[in-house]
Design a protein around this motif. Structure first.
Motif, PDB file in Angstrom:
ATOM      1  N   HIS A   9     -12.117  29.491  78.971  1.00  0.00           N
ATOM      2  CA  HIS A   9     -11.905  28.233  79.680  1.00  0.00           C
ATOM      3  C   HIS A   9     -12.501  28.252  81.084  1.00  0.00           C
ATOM      4  CE1 HIS A   9      -9.707  25.067  81.906  1.00  0.00           C
ATOM      5  NE2 HIS A   9      -9.845  24.411  80.763  1.00  0.00           N
ATOM      6  N   HIS A  10     -12.251  29.332  81.814  1.00  0.00           N
ATOM      7  CA  HIS A  10     -12.657  29.403  83.219  1.00  0.00           C
ATOM      8  C   HIS A  10     -13.952  30.180  83.434  1.00  0.00           C
ATOM      9  CE1 HIS A  10      -8.848  27.678  84.406  1.00  0.00           C
ATOM     10  NE2 HIS A  10      -8.197  28.610  83.734  1.00  0.00           N
ATOM     11  N   GLY A  11     -14.408  30.890  82.421  1.00  0.00           N
ATOM     12  CA  GLY A  11     -15.601  31.731  82.574  1.00  0.00           C
ATOM     13  C   GLY A  11     -15.197  33.151  82.898  1.00  0.00           C
ATOM     14  N   GLY A  12     -15.992  34.099  82.443  1.00  0.00           N
ATOM     15  CA  GLY A  12     -15.693  35.509  82.696  1.00  0.00           C
ATOM     16  C   GLY A  12     -16.194  35.939  84.059  1.00  0.00           C
ATOM     17  N   LEU A  13     -16.070  37.219  84.322  1.00  0.00           N
ATOM     18  CA  LEU A  13     -16.559  37.769  85.580  1.00  0.00           C
ATOM     19  C   LEU A  13     -18.079  37.765  85.602  1.00  0.00           C
ATOM     20  CD1 LEU A  13     -14.249  40.902  85.937  1.00  0.00           C
ATOM     21  CD2 LEU A  13     -14.118  38.779  87.255  1.00  0.00           C
ATOM     22  N   SER A  14     -18.638  37.527  86.769  1.00  0.00           N
ATOM     23  CA  SER A  14     -20.091  37.614  86.924  1.00  0.00           C
ATOM     24  C   SER A  14     -20.504  39.079  86.883  1.00  0.00           C
ATOM     25  CB  SER A  14     -20.521  36.998  88.265  1.00  0.00           C
ATOM     26  OG  SER A  14     -20.031  37.790  89.337  1.00  0.00           O
ATOM     27  N   ASP A  15     -21.781  39.334  86.639  1.00  0.00           N
ATOM     28  CA  ASP A  15     -22.272  40.717  86.635  1.00  0.00           C
ATOM     29  C   ASP A  15     -22.027  41.366  87.994  1.00  0.00           C
ATOM     30  OD1 ASP A  15     -23.095  40.584  84.009  1.00  0.00           O
ATOM     31  OD2 ASP A  15     -25.165  40.064  84.508  1.00  0.00           O
ATOM     32  N   ARG A  16     -22.198  40.593  89.051  1.00  0.00           N
ATOM     33  CA  ARG A  16     -21.991  41.107  90.407  1.00  0.00           C
ATOM     34  C   ARG A  16     -20.526  41.533  90.589  1.00  0.00           C
ATOM     35  NH1 ARG A  16     -21.739  37.894  95.928  1.00  0.00           N
ATOM     36  NH2 ARG A  16     -21.889  39.657  97.341  1.00  0.00           N
ATOM     37  N   ALA A  17     -19.598  40.702  90.125  1.00  0.00           N
ATOM     38  CA  ALA A  17     -18.173  41.024  90.245  1.00  0.00           C
ATOM     39  C   ALA A  17     -17.826  42.257  89.424  1.00  0.00           C
ATOM     40  CB  ALA A  17     -17.317  39.837  89.816  1.00  0.00           C
ATOM     41  N   ARG A  18     -18.392  42.380  88.227  1.00  0.00           N
ATOM     42  CA  ARG A  18     -18.139  43.557  87.392  1.00  0.00           C
ATOM     43  C   ARG A  18     -18.629  44.830  88.078  1.00  0.00           C
ATOM     44  NH1 ARG A  18     -16.549  42.395  82.157  1.00  0.00           N
ATOM     45  NH2 ARG A  18     -17.017  40.282  81.492  1.00  0.00           N
ATOM     46  N   ARG A  19     -19.833  44.768  88.641  1.00  0.00           N
ATOM     47  CA  ARG A  19     -20.379  45.934  89.340  1.00  0.00           C
ATOM     48  C   ARG A  19     -19.493  46.320  90.527  1.00  0.00           C
ATOM     49  NH1 ARG A  19     -25.212  43.237  88.373  1.00  0.00           N
ATOM     50  NH2 ARG A  19     -25.286  42.477  90.520  1.00  0.00           N
ATOM     51  N   LYS A  20     -19.022  45.320  91.268  1.00  0.00           N
ATOM     52  CA  LYS A  20     -18.156  45.573  92.425  1.00  0.00           C
ATOM     53  C   LYS A  20     -16.847  46.229  91.987  1.00  0.00           C
ATOM     54  CE  LYS A  20     -16.828  45.211  96.746  1.00  0.00           C
ATOM     55  NZ  LYS A  20     -17.389  46.062  97.771  1.00  0.00           N
ATOM     56  N   LEU A  21     -16.254  45.722  90.925  1.00  0.00           N
ATOM     57  CA  LEU A  21     -15.022  46.312  90.411  1.00  0.00           C
ATOM     58  C   LEU A  21     -15.250  47.749  89.932  1.00  0.00           C
ATOM     59  CD1 LEU A  21     -13.429  43.310  88.495  1.00  0.00           C
ATOM     60  CD2 LEU A  21     -12.582  44.391  90.586  1.00  0.00           C
ATOM     61  N   ASP A  22     -16.374  47.994  89.255  1.00  0.00           N
ATOM     62  CA  ASP A  22     -16.693  49.356  88.816  1.00  0.00           C
ATOM     63  C   ASP A  22     -16.830  50.291  90.011  1.00  0.00           C
ATOM     64  OD1 ASP A  22     -16.622  48.838  86.107  1.00  0.00           O
ATOM     65  OD2 ASP A  22     -18.791  48.538  85.922  1.00  0.00           O
ATOM     66  N   THR A  23     -17.480  49.818  91.060  1.00  0.00           N
ATOM     67  CA  THR A  23     -17.655  50.627  92.276  1.00  0.00           C
ATOM     68  C   THR A  23     -16.301  50.944  92.902  1.00  0.00           C
ATOM     69  OG1 THR A  23     -19.820  49.657  92.690  1.00  0.00           O
ATOM     70  CG2 THR A  23     -18.728  50.699  94.566  1.00  0.00           C
ATOM     71  N   LEU A  24     -15.441  49.937  93.016  1.00  0.00           N
ATOM     72  CA  LEU A  24     -14.111  50.149  93.592  1.00  0.00           C
ATOM     73  C   LEU A  24     -13.280  51.102  92.733  1.00  0.00           C
ATOM     74  CD1 LEU A  24     -13.306  46.498  94.717  1.00  0.00           C
ATOM     75  CD2 LEU A  24     -13.789  48.463  96.208  1.00  0.00           C
ATOM     76  N   ALA A  25     -13.359  50.935  91.415  1.00  0.00           N
ATOM     77  CA  ALA A  25     -12.607  51.817  90.511  1.00  0.00           C
ATOM     78  C   ALA A  25     -13.103  53.254  90.631  1.00  0.00           C
ATOM     79  CB  ALA A  25     -12.724  51.327  89.074  1.00  0.00           C
ATOM     80  N   ASP A  26     -14.419  53.448  90.763  1.00  0.00           N
ATOM     81  CA  ASP A  26     -14.975  54.794  90.911  1.00  0.00           C
ATOM     82  C   ASP A  26     -14.493  55.455  92.196  1.00  0.00           C
ATOM     83  OD1 ASP A  26     -16.324  54.757  88.517  1.00  0.00           O
ATOM     84  OD2 ASP A  26     -18.240  54.122  89.392  1.00  0.00           O
ATOM     85  N   GLN A  27     -14.244  54.662  93.230  1.00  0.00           N
ATOM     86  CA  GLN A  27     -13.735  55.222  94.479  1.00  0.00           C
ATOM     87  C   GLN A  27     -12.297  55.717  94.311  1.00  0.00           C
ATOM     88  OE1 GLN A  27     -14.233  52.120  97.391  1.00  0.00           O
ATOM     89  NE2 GLN A  27     -16.467  52.294  97.375  1.00  0.00           N
ATOM     90  N   LEU A  28     -11.536  55.056  93.457  1.00  0.00           N
ATOM     91  CA  LEU A  28     -10.148  55.450  93.221  1.00  0.00           C
ATOM     92  C   LEU A  28     -10.043  56.605  92.233  1.00  0.00           C
ATOM     93  CD1 LEU A  28      -8.474  51.941  92.943  1.00  0.00           C
ATOM     94  CD2 LEU A  28      -8.311  53.553  94.843  1.00  0.00           C
TER      95      LEU A  28
END
Length: 145
Positions: free
Chosen positions: A52-71
């Motif tokens: 309905h609202h659209g999924g995450l953009s590729d940019r948002a996915r990459r940012k989340l992956d980067t943040l998760a890798d830091q944790l």
């Protein structure tokens, strides 16, 4: 599904597990995994919102992956193939009794006790050696060739 997103998500609680699996197939284009009903409801609710609202953009996915890798490094986050997601509840009826197992990060909980494997839990329930994933329906029996 028709109606508002909230109404669609609310309606998930009234559907049978078979109906949820059919809905998963319609929304995701593949067979539903053999996991707890609650997991199916959560994932379908997410998918309804995503459509309905659209999924995450590729940019948002990459940012989340980067943040998760830091944790926590990616290698640590990777789980065993075929192992249910942490928090999943597996249910099995045996001799008229409903048995519930909770998947934890490094083990399983059944009856308030930790167990290293599903096979150990299946044996505690049945007093017979079982393949744990097979007993809890995570795997089907292999065919003899």
């Amino acid at each position: 599904m028709s109606g508002t997103v909230l109404a669609q998500i609310t309606a998930l609680k009234t559907k049978s597990t078979a109906e949820l699996r059919d809905l998963w197939r319609d929304l995701c284009g593949q067979e539903a995994p053999v996991l707890a009903r609650r997991y199916l409801e959560d994932r379908i609710a997410f998918r309804v919102q995503e459509l309905h609202h659209g999924g995450l953009s590729d940019r948002a996915r990459r940012k989340l992956d980067t943040l998760a890798d830091q944790l926590e490094p990616r290698a640590v986050r990777r789980r065993e193939p075929g192992r249910p997601v942490t928090g999943t509840q597996l249910r099995r009826e045996w001799k008229g009794i409903d048995h519930v197992v909770t998947v934890r990060e490094h083990d399983f909980e059944y009856g308030g006790r930790p167990y290293k494997s599903l096979s150990a839990i299946a044996r505690a329930i049945t007093d017979v050696r079982w393949n744990g994933p097979l007993f809890f329906g995570l795997r089907t029996g292999s065919k003899i060739r």
